[in-house]
Design an enzyme around this catalytic site. Sequence first.
Site, short mmCIF file in Angstrom:
data_model
loop_
_atom_site.label_atom_id
_atom_site.label_comp_id
_atom_site.label_asym_id
_atom_site.label_seq_id
_atom_site.Cartn_x
_atom_site.Cartn_y
_atom_site.Cartn_z
CB SER A 1 -0.91 0.07 1.32
OG SER A 1 -1.94 1.04 1.12
CD GLU B 1 -2.70 -2.84 -3.31
OE1 GLU B 1 -3.97 -2.76 -3.05
OE2 GLU B 1 -2.13 -2.01 -2.93
CG HIS C 1 -5.84 -2.64 0.59
ND1 HIS C 1 -4.97 -2.11 -0.57
CD2 HIS C 1 -5.41 -1.89 1.60
CE1 HIS C 1 -4.01 -1.29 -0.04
NE2 HIS C 1 -4.17 -1.00 1.14
#
Length: 313
Positions: A128, A218, A288
């Site tokens: 992330s 992602e 996630h």
Amino acid sequence: MAKSNSYPCQLPPALKPGDRVTVIAPSGALKEFEALEQGLAIWRSRGYQVQLGSNWNFRHGYLAGDDRQRREALAQAWSDRDCQAILCVRGGYGGARLLEDWNWNSYLSEQTKTKSAWCNSKWLVGFSDVTSLLWSLAKIGIAGAHAPVLTTLASEPEWSINRLFDCLEGRKLEPLQGKGWGGSQTTGILLPANLTVATHLLKTPIQPSFESIILALEDVTEAPYRIDRMLTQWRLMRAFTGIKGIALGRFSRCDAPVGFNSWSVEEVIRDRLSDLNIPIVSDLPFGHDGVNAALPVGQMVQLDAEKGILSWY
């Protein structure tokens, strides 16, 4: 220091039980205290000595301490000869703020200053917002692990937890199965990222070379039109030039607002990527809100767009 944009990236020394690892919070402030304890317990159960860094529970607005405190925690862990890996508490936002005028070589200890950052590498583990740190290391030729942070580790299935330790302890990784978009196979150097974070790093000094890479993307909580806007920016910047393939993970909670006329995020991604004429595999188990399979940064992989498989050499 290692040559800029050198590929494949150098793997840090394999971890082994008994090694000491350091916990830092380079981005957002900790909120998930119980999840952190569960993540720490997993590392300790594997035989590792876990040391909490200086800022693990600091708070400065939405950040885990001000920039000086977070940069100091990262520098201390990086320069500590007895620390074999740096574990990130969580994502959020703030990692890129640490990298303005940052030089990994400048934070080596006095005992190791005669060597380069490449020679003194250690694992950095996270995903992330940690994309910024992973890319910064890849820029100087050092691999990291795009993998669960400590506050998400305990929610992983057993196979994914085992995969993380396989990655860090030097064992071969099993292929990942997704959905192939049809077409050929390709090989390249894997560069994982959160799409939003990566988009804000384009054409900055942090961005590694995109030549001959397989991009793994992602994201979370981005409405379809925002995904469209980011991928359109990549197209306008010709950022996909040289990229050999794209591996897509999970785009979770990326739904349009209620009552908003919209394409789905899957439709947007197909619209923006399907004409690139490169192999693409989607629905791979990373990102996630679900299984987040560990991906070693800067390593040679094969992407099979017919069978939908991402595999390692």
